[in-house]
Design a protein around this motif. Structure first.
Motif, PDB file in Angstrom:
ATOM      1  N   ARG A  98      32.125  37.686  47.980  1.00 53.46           N
ATOM      2  CA  ARG A  98      31.199  37.283  49.032  1.00 53.46           C
ATOM      3  C   ARG A  98      31.414  35.824  49.445  1.00 53.46           C
ATOM      4  O   ARG A  98      31.507  34.917  48.624  1.00 53.46           O
ATOM      5  N   GLY A  99      31.524  35.630  50.758  1.00 55.40           N
ATOM      6  CA  GLY A  99      31.665  34.287  51.285  1.00 55.40           C
ATOM      7  C   GLY A  99      33.078  33.743  51.285  1.00 55.40           C
ATOM      8  O   GLY A  99      33.334  32.694  51.892  1.00 55.40           O
ATOM      9  N   GLU A 100      34.009  34.431  50.621  1.00 59.94           N
ATOM     10  CA  GLU A 100      35.420  34.002  50.640  1.00 59.94           C
ATOM     11  C   GLU A 100      36.086  34.504  51.922  1.00 59.94           C
ATOM     12  O   GLU A 100      35.932  35.660  52.290  1.00 59.94           O
ATOM     13  N   ARG A 101      36.821  33.641  52.589  1.00 57.76           N
ATOM     14  CA  ARG A 101      37.513  34.087  53.799  1.00 57.76           C
ATOM     15  C   ARG A 101      38.751  34.890  53.416  1.00 57.76           C
ATOM     16  O   ARG A 101      39.643  34.393  52.740  1.00 57.76           O
ATOM     17  N   LEU A 102      38.796  36.139  53.861  1.00 62.04           N
ATOM     18  CA  LEU A 102      39.922  37.013  53.540  1.00 62.04           C
ATOM     19  C   LEU A 102      40.709  37.321  54.814  1.00 62.04           C
ATOM     20  O   LEU A 102      40.360  38.228  55.581  1.00 62.04           O
ATOM     21  N   ASP A 103      41.770  36.558  55.060  1.00 61.61           N
ATOM     22  CA  ASP A 103      42.659  36.903  56.168  1.00 61.61           C
ATOM     23  C   ASP A 103      43.641  37.972  55.687  1.00 61.61           C
ATOM     24  O   ASP A 103      43.548  38.457  54.552  1.00 61.61           O
ATOM     25  N   TYR A 104      44.588  38.338  56.530  1.00 63.10           N
ATOM     26  CA  TYR A 104      45.500  39.427  56.192  1.00 63.10           C
ATOM     27  C   TYR A 104      46.282  39.136  54.909  1.00 63.10           C
ATOM     28  O   TYR A 104      46.408  39.995  54.033  1.00 63.10           O
ATOM     29  N   HIS A 105      46.791  37.921  54.775  1.00 63.07           N
ATOM     30  CA  HIS A 105      47.607  37.585  53.603  1.00 63.07           C
ATOM     31  C   HIS A 105      46.759  37.568  52.333  1.00 63.07           C
ATOM     32  O   HIS A 105      47.216  38.000  51.263  1.00 63.07           O
ATOM     33  N   ALA A 106      45.525  37.077  52.435  1.00 66.17           N
ATOM     34  CA  ALA A 106      44.634  37.084  51.269  1.00 66.17           C
ATOM     35  C   ALA A 106      44.326  38.510  50.838  1.00 66.17           C
ATOM     36  O   ALA A 106      44.249  38.811  49.641  1.00 66.17           O
ATOM     37  N   CYS A 107      44.148  39.404  51.810  1.00 69.09           N
ATOM     38  CA  CYS A 107      43.910  40.823  51.492  1.00 69.09           C
ATOM     39  C   CYS A 107      45.113  41.428  50.779  1.00 69.09           C
ATOM     40  O   CYS A 107      44.966  42.151  49.785  1.00 69.09           O
ATOM     41  N   GLU A 108      46.305  41.133  51.281  1.00 72.54           N
ATOM     42  CA  GLU A 108      47.516  41.679  50.675  1.00 72.54           C
ATOM     43  C   GLU A 108      47.705  41.178  49.243  1.00 72.54           C
ATOM     44  O   GLU A 108      48.188  41.911  48.368  1.00 72.54           O
ATOM     45  N   SER A 109      47.301  39.949  48.996  1.00 73.69           N
ATOM     46  CA  SER A 109      47.498  39.382  47.657  1.00 73.69           C
ATOM     47  C   SER A 109      46.621  40.054  46.607  1.00 73.69           C
ATOM     48  O   SER A 109      46.888  39.940  45.406  1.00 73.69           O
ATOM     49  N   LEU A 110      45.586  40.762  47.042  1.00 75.59           N
ATOM     50  CA  LEU A 110      44.675  41.416  46.089  1.00 75.59           C
ATOM     51  C   LEU A 110      45.243  42.715  45.521  1.00 75.59           C
ATOM     52  O   LEU A 110      44.727  43.243  44.533  1.00 75.59           O
ATOM     53  N   GLN A 128      34.625  37.527  56.511  1.00 78.19           N
ATOM     54  CA  GLN A 128      35.324  37.309  57.785  1.00 78.19           C
ATOM     55  C   GLN A 128      36.561  38.199  57.924  1.00 78.19           C
ATOM     56  O   GLN A 128      37.618  37.767  58.392  1.00 78.19           O
ATOM     57  N   LEU A 129      36.443  39.430  57.471  1.00 76.96           N
ATOM     58  CA  LEU A 129      37.553  40.373  57.584  1.00 76.96           C
ATOM     59  C   LEU A 129      37.926  40.596  59.039  1.00 76.96           C
ATOM     60  O   LEU A 129      37.060  40.719  59.911  1.00 76.96           O
ATOM     61  N   GLU A 130      39.237  40.677  59.284  1.00 74.39           N
ATOM     62  CA  GLU A 130      39.732  41.023  60.608  1.00 74.39           C
ATOM     63  C   GLU A 130      40.407  42.389  60.540  1.00 74.39           C
ATOM     64  O   GLU A 130      40.644  42.938  59.464  1.00 74.39           O
ATOM     65  N   GLU A 131      40.741  42.920  61.694  1.00 76.34           N
ATOM     66  CA  GLU A 131      41.154  44.325  61.787  1.00 76.34           C
ATOM     67  C   GLU A 131      42.316  44.676  60.870  1.00 76.34           C
ATOM     68  O   GLU A 131      42.227  45.624  60.080  1.00 76.34           O
ATOM     69  N   GLU A 145      41.493  53.962  44.129  1.00 79.52           N
ATOM     70  CA  GLU A 145      40.110  54.315  43.741  1.00 79.52           C
ATOM     71  C   GLU A 145      39.431  53.095  43.118  1.00 79.52           C
ATOM     72  O   GLU A 145      38.915  53.120  42.001  1.00 79.52           O
ATOM     73  N   SER A 146      39.397  52.017  43.873  1.00 74.47           N
ATOM     74  CA  SER A 146      39.040  50.708  43.320  1.00 74.47           C
ATOM     75  C   SER A 146      37.561  50.500  43.078  1.00 74.47           C
ATOM     76  O   SER A 146      37.176  49.774  42.156  1.00 74.47           O
ATOM     77  N   ALA A 147      36.691  51.099  43.910  1.00 73.32           N
ATOM     78  CA  ALA A 147      35.273  50.763  43.850  1.00 73.32           C
ATOM     79  C   ALA A 147      34.396  52.002  43.835  1.00 73.32           C
ATOM     80  O   ALA A 147      34.624  52.946  44.594  1.00 73.32           O
ATOM     81  N   ALA A 148      33.375  51.957  42.985  1.00 75.06           N
ATOM     82  CA  ALA A 148      32.343  52.992  43.011  1.00 75.06           C
ATOM     83  C   ALA A 148      31.233  52.616  43.990  1.00 75.06           C
ATOM     84  O   ALA A 148      30.595  53.473  44.585  1.00 75.06           O
ATOM     85  N   HIS A 149      31.007  51.312  44.146  1.00 75.31           N
ATOM     86  CA  HIS A 149      30.013  50.785  45.079  1.00 75.31           C
ATOM     87  C   HIS A 149      30.679  49.677  45.879  1.00 75.31           C
ATOM     88  O   HIS A 149      31.193  48.722  45.315  1.00 75.31           O
ATOM     89  N   LEU A 150      30.671  49.808  47.203  1.00 73.11           N
ATOM     90  CA  LEU A 150      31.313  48.831  48.082  1.00 73.11           C
ATOM     91  C   LEU A 150      30.295  48.259  49.050  1.00 73.11           C
ATOM     92  O   LEU A 150      29.573  49.002  49.723  1.00 73.11           O
ATOM     93  N   ASP A 151      30.248  46.930  49.136  1.00 66.13           N
ATOM     94  CA  ASP A 151      29.420  46.237  50.121  1.00 66.13           C
ATOM     95  C   ASP A 151      30.345  45.509  51.084  1.00 66.13           C
ATOM     96  O   ASP A 151      31.028  44.558  50.716  1.00 66.13           O
ATOM     97  N   ILE A 152      30.366  45.990  52.333  1.00 56.91           N
ATOM     98  CA  ILE A 152      31.238  45.396  53.353  1.00 56.91           C
ATOM     99  C   ILE A 152      30.402  44.773  54.463  1.00 56.91           C
ATOM    100  O   ILE A 152      30.875  44.560  55.581  1.00 56.91           O
ATOM    101  N   SER A 153      29.156  44.451  54.159  1.00 57.57           N
ATOM    102  CA  SER A 153      28.206  43.947  55.147  1.00 57.57           C
ATOM    103  C   SER A 153      28.637  42.613  55.756  1.00 57.57           C
ATOM    104  O   SER A 153      29.416  41.864  55.169  1.00 57.57           O
ATOM    105  N   SER A 154      28.089  42.345  56.949  1.00 58.81           N
ATOM    106  CA  SER A 154      28.274  41.057  57.639  1.00 58.81           C
ATOM    107  C   SER A 154      29.727  40.758  57.946  1.00 58.81           C
ATOM    108  O   SER A 154      30.165  39.605  57.883  1.00 58.81           O
TER     109      SER A 154
END
Length: 485
Positions: A98-110, A128-131, A145-154
């Protein structure tokens, strides 16, 4: 003439002979140098998560290498949470981004984390997820199958690809049981994609608070949920739901859906005419609803007549929260006989409903008759000495009520001794509730569970100590960062 034609054919044959002949179907293939032939490969997710050989050091090292590969800095918040993982053979408790900016490269690094660790809860709220990044990350969640509960709000910029990826996750994931997608508009297309996904989904809890669902999006969602057989809890607070089409759709949902157990419509505009539609759906006899929250919906005492008609016939409803509506004493009087006739209600919320001493006396009559009621919340109401006396006397008869929530500060009285009387009565009421709770434990009659959402109810103590906690917070599970009351 003939000689001229022969000369022309000879020239044409001579010119064609300059080009190499091609056989029918001939193809040309070129190969790059050996070191460039393979640039990567897809590993099977079960092979990647060989828990017997993976250590926490491996996970942290893999994440750091992935960050280096994608030219992003490792996030200290992620590294701290990884240090808390204690058992590689089961799901970790939480990955809170929460609150961490995740651009495309940050998403890929996960991905190198997701290959090795699964989580009970992942929060992507306000990242601040982008498309492109959202689409890639959500596809990873599905594959691993990473999450049983996901919060993608805001996250307001998911785009078409992001919503499509989220819909695929909802439809195909075998482990995702709760999704929070609050505080971001869900227009018609995302509503269609999400609704279609819900047809074959195993999702049990869906929280869509403050998502602009009024109108066509709600119509699309409800049409699917009429046939859904897995969703048990639905949270629709702060969606500007109106008393006409929206209330009619929700009434139809209750009329045809047989698996929904919790419905929260807090902070909307259902009003009296909308409550009539809701009651019509409840009274149809097919619903198995256990928890109904109508907090702050511009409902008045006038519509209690509709609720009174169906309460004796509804035998599954355990929680009814009518808080912050203008019920007044008259509304309680209209409900009294139906509440007595009802055999299922365990929790009744009447916070800030303008109920005075007369209404408290009416509720005391209900308490004295009831063998089921376990919690009654009457905070923020002008209940003075006479009302408290009636409630105390009712508790001398009742053996089921273990929580009676009242304001801890005595109300103003003309006589000073009446204020002292209020203090004594409040303490006596608290003691009676504690006594009932102890007796229930001794009889092995623990308070009935409100369903799958019970683990997310606020851990409130018995008696009067919880006066500072708002009445909208009980009766059903709340989304992270619950809405204003």
């Amino acid at each position: 003439m003939t000689g001229g034609k022969e000369d022309n054919n000879t020239e044409l044959a001579s010119s064609l002979s300059q080009f190499p002949k091609k056989c029918k179907g001939e193809k040309h293939v070129s190969f790059p140098p050996d070191e460039e032939i393979v640039s990567g490969f897809a590993e099977h997710k079960d092979v990647l998560r060989d828990v017997d050989s993976i250590t926490l050091v491996d996970v942290i090292s893999a994440y750091k290498k992935s960050c280096l590969k994608h030219h992003v800095e490792p996030t200290s918040k992620i590294l701290e949470q990884l240090q808390e993982v204690t058992d590689m053979q089961s799901r970790a408790r939480c990955l809170d981004l929460r609150g961490e900016r995740l651009d495309y490269h940050a998403c890929e690094s996960l991905e190198d984390i997701l290959k090795l660790v699964q989580f009970d809860f992942i929060s992507l709220r306000e990242t601040q997820l982008e498309e492109n990044g959202a689409s890639s990350l959500l596809d990873m969640f599905l594959y691993y199958e990473s999450a049983a509960h996901l919060d993608i709000s805001s996250n307001t910029n998911l785009g078409i690809s992001g919503w499509q990826a989220l819909s695929r996750l909802v439809q195909r994931s075998s482990c995702l049981w709760r999704l929070d997608a609050c505080d971001m508009a869900i227009p018609e297309y995302p509503a269609q994609a999400l609704s279609k996904a819900l047809l074959g989904s195993s999702l049990a809890v869906l929280c869509l608070e403050n998502s602009g669902l009024s109108g066509r999006p709600l119509f699309t969602l409800v049409n699917t949920l009429k046939e859904n057989t897995s969703l048990q809890e639905l949270y629709l607070a702060n969606n500007n739901l109106n008393s006409f089409q929206d209330a009619m759709q929700l009434g139809d949902l209750l009329k045809y859906n047989r698996c929904l157990k919790s419905l929260d419509m807090s902070n909307n505009q259902i009003s009296d005419s909308g409550l009539e539609e809701i009651c019509e759906g409840l009274g149809a006899g097919k619903t198995r609803l256990r928890n109904l929250v109508l907090w702050n919906n511009q409902i008045t005492y006038r519509s209690m007549v509709h609720l009174a008609k169906i309460l004796p016939r509804v035998n599954t409803l355990e929680t009814l929260n009518l808080g912050r509506n203008n019920l007044q004493n008259g509304g309680i009087q209209l409900l009294k006989e139906s509440l007595i006739a009802n055999r299922s209600i365990l929790r009744l919320g009447l916070v800030h409903t303008r109920v005075g001493c007369e209404g408290a006396v009416t509720l005391a009559e209900f308490i004295a008759e009831s063998r089921r009621i376990q919690r009654l919340d009457m905070r923020r109401n002008p209940v003075r000495t006479a009302g408290l006396m009636a409630l105390w006397l009712a508790l001398k008869i009742n053996q089921s009520l273990i929580r009676l929530d009242l304001d801890t500060t005595p109300k103003e009285e003309k006589e000073e001794f009446l204020i002292e009387t209020q203090k004594n009565l409040l303490q006596e009421i608290c003691d009676r509730c504690v006594r009932n709770a102890s007796a229930a434990k001794e009889r092995n009659l623990q308070p009935a569970s409100p369903g799958k959402g019970s683990q997310r109810l606020p851990p409130l103590p018995l008696g009067m100590e919880q006066g500072q906690i708002d009445g909208a917070a009980w009766g059903a599970s709340r989304c992270a960062n619950s809405h204003s009351t």
